[in-house]
Design a protein around this motif. Structure first.
Motif, mmCIF file in Angstrom:
data_model
loop_
_atom_site.group_PDB
_atom_site.id
_atom_site.type_symbol
_atom_site.label_atom_id
_atom_site.label_comp_id
_atom_site.label_asym_id
_atom_site.label_seq_id
_atom_site.Cartn_x
_atom_site.Cartn_y
_atom_site.Cartn_z
ATOM 1 N N PRO A 66 7.156 -8.541 -0.179
ATOM 2 C CA PRO A 66 7.663 -8.314 -1.321
ATOM 3 C C PRO A 66 7.742 -9.292 -2.314
ATOM 4 O O PRO A 66 8.042 -10.687 -1.990
ATOM 5 C CB PRO A 66 9.025 -7.617 -1.347
ATOM 6 C CG PRO A 66 9.578 -8.237 -0.089
ATOM 7 C CD PRO A 66 8.452 -8.715 0.922
ATOM 8 N N CYS A 94 3.340 -9.538 5.739
ATOM 9 C CA CYS A 94 4.711 -9.564 4.950
ATOM 10 C C CYS A 94 4.735 -11.065 4.604
ATOM 11 O O CYS A 94 5.166 -11.660 5.658
ATOM 12 C CB CYS A 94 5.808 -9.022 5.667
ATOM 13 S SG CYS A 94 7.296 -8.926 4.795
ATOM 14 N N TYR A 121 14.789 -10.179 -2.124
ATOM 15 C CA TYR A 121 14.125 -9.434 -1.134
ATOM 16 C C TYR A 121 14.401 -9.937 0.114
ATOM 17 O O TYR A 121 14.377 -11.376 0.314
ATOM 18 C CB TYR A 121 12.527 -9.821 -1.376
ATOM 19 C CG TYR A 121 12.178 -9.235 -2.733
ATOM 20 C CD1 TYR A 121 12.114 -7.763 -3.030
ATOM 21 C CD2 TYR A 121 11.647 -9.975 -3.797
ATOM 22 C CE1 TYR A 121 11.515 -7.323 -4.107
ATOM 23 C CE2 TYR A 121 10.910 -9.697 -4.764
ATOM 24 C CZ TYR A 121 11.029 -8.170 -5.119
ATOM 25 O OH TYR A 121 10.637 -7.927 -6.186
ATOM 26 N N ASP A 134 12.932 -3.351 7.663
ATOM 27 C CA ASP A 134 12.041 -3.205 6.798
ATOM 28 C C ASP A 134 12.406 -4.224 5.681
ATOM 29 O O ASP A 134 13.739 -4.379 5.506
ATOM 30 C CB ASP A 134 12.194 -1.556 6.218
ATOM 31 C CG ASP A 134 11.082 -0.915 7.036
ATOM 32 O OD1 ASP A 134 10.368 -1.258 7.935
ATOM 33 O OD2 ASP A 134 11.201 0.448 6.989
ATOM 34 N N ALA A 136 13.583 -5.232 2.161
ATOM 35 C CA ALA A 136 14.604 -4.156 1.019
ATOM 36 C C ALA A 136 14.843 -5.167 -0.130
ATOM 37 O O ALA A 136 14.796 -6.316 0.079
ATOM 38 C CB ALA A 136 15.975 -3.693 1.763
ATOM 39 N N VAL A 137 15.442 -4.641 -1.397
ATOM 40 C CA VAL A 137 15.805 -5.414 -2.368
ATOM 41 C C VAL A 137 17.200 -4.849 -2.674
ATOM 42 O O VAL A 137 17.407 -3.948 -2.821
ATOM 43 C CB VAL A 137 14.927 -5.337 -3.669
ATOM 44 C CG1 VAL A 137 14.853 -3.883 -3.868
ATOM 45 C CG2 VAL A 137 15.111 -6.178 -4.658
ATOM 46 N N MET A 198 3.638 -4.995 -2.000
ATOM 47 C CA MET A 198 4.763 -4.271 -1.670
ATOM 48 C C MET A 198 5.777 -4.711 -2.531
ATOM 49 O O MET A 198 6.285 -5.828 -2.797
ATOM 50 C CB MET A 198 5.142 -4.990 -0.230
ATOM 51 C CG MET A 198 6.612 -4.532 0.475
ATOM 52 S SD MET A 198 7.185 -5.474 1.913
ATOM 53 C CE MET A 198 5.534 -5.024 3.028
ATOM 54 N N LEU A 200 8.584 -2.662 -3.695
ATOM 55 C CA LEU A 200 9.846 -2.335 -3.595
ATOM 56 C C LEU A 200 10.668 -1.829 -4.880
ATOM 57 O O LEU A 200 11.710 -1.103 -4.630
ATOM 58 C CB LEU A 200 10.935 -3.189 -2.879
ATOM 59 C CG LEU A 200 10.261 -3.942 -1.584
ATOM 60 C CD1 LEU A 200 11.368 -4.836 -0.999
ATOM 61 C CD2 LEU A 200 10.006 -2.767 -0.729
ATOM 62 N N ARG A 201 9.939 -2.144 -6.141
ATOM 63 C CA ARG A 201 10.793 -1.275 -7.134
ATOM 64 C C ARG A 201 9.598 -1.528 -8.221
ATOM 65 O O ARG A 201 8.634 -2.196 -8.216
ATOM 66 C CB ARG A 201 12.079 -2.280 -7.771
ATOM 67 C CG ARG A 201 11.753 -3.674 -8.020
ATOM 68 C CD ARG A 201 12.918 -4.453 -8.524
ATOM 69 N NE ARG A 201 12.649 -5.752 -8.944
ATOM 70 C CZ ARG A 201 13.466 -6.598 -8.968
ATOM 71 N NH1 ARG A 201 14.677 -6.550 -8.500
ATOM 72 N NH2 ARG A 201 13.005 -8.012 -9.403
#
Length: 217
Positions: A66, A94, A121, A134, A136-137, A198, A200-201
């Motif tokens: 991310p 990733c 992140y 996974d 995440a934020v 990726m 995430l938001r």
């Protein structure tokens, strides 16, 4: 094998060449606002250092995040362009996995990078090669309790020491580590991610709502 690896998901604009056994050449510059300006000169620099031409590359490796919207897509678009022009595969990884691999830690730990907006992140790992959650934020204070006692790799630990007191190296991403991880996975027949961002938001920029429509009279 000659892998061209790049990652622009963090403030580190980083590029490396890996021949399947070791890193041949690597470049890294820390600048959160000049990814587009710095990436292609970095590619030229590592090729020149290795004494190789771009057509020697047999595969492209790219960090998929991310990361923030603008910086992240610079690396992904560049990787896709090289892949298409050279007719070679592009392998997505990733970004957090590259930092984890570079750490060499063989006990449970966390990787946390700067997500801006006072967030990180992050993901949890059993060891340098094994991610168990996974990406995440979250705000550091919201996850500090569940991650208590674990070492934390990456810039997030240094930005929020009150939440992550056990900061470990590396702080910034290394395309050399990302390439080495990819070479290891290729040799083992491992899986890769699609070279897609990726996020995430949602991005910071938004289309205005309820804007006034102006029509000619």
């Amino acid at each position: 094998m000659l892998l061209l690896a790049m990652d622009t998901a963090t403030p580190a604009v980083t590029v490396a060449l890996h021949d399947g056994d070791s890193v041949v050449a690597e470049s890294r510059q820390i600048d959160a606002r000049r990814h587009g300006e710095l990436l292609l000169p970095a590619v030229d620099r590592v090729l020149a250092e290795a004494g190789l031409k771009l057509d020697a590359v047999t595969g492209v490796v790219v960090g998929v995040g991310p990361g923030p919207y603008t910086g992240l897509r610079v690396g992904l678009v560049t990787a896709a362009t090289f892949s298409s022009a050279l007719g070679v595969p592009v392998h997505g990884l990733c970004t957090l996995d590259g930092l984890a691999y570079a750490s060499g830690i063989e006990e449970p730990f966390v990787v946390a990078t700067d997500a801006r907006r006072k967030e990180v992140y992050w993901a949890r790992y059993d060891n340098a090669r094994t991610r168990v959650t996974d990406a995440a934020v979250d705000r550091p204070a919201e996850i500090a309790e569940q991650l208590a006692g674990l070492p934390v790799v990456g810039a997030g630990a240094r930005l929020y020491p009150e939440a992550f007191p056990d900061a470990r190296d590396p702080e910034h991403q290394s395309a050399g580590a990302l390439a080495a991880l990819a070479a290891e996975r290729l040799a083992a027949g491992g899986d890769f991610l699609d070279p897609l961002p990726m996020y995430l938001r949602r991005p910071d920029a938004q289309v205005p709502k309820n804007y006034k429509v102006v029509t000619p009279k």
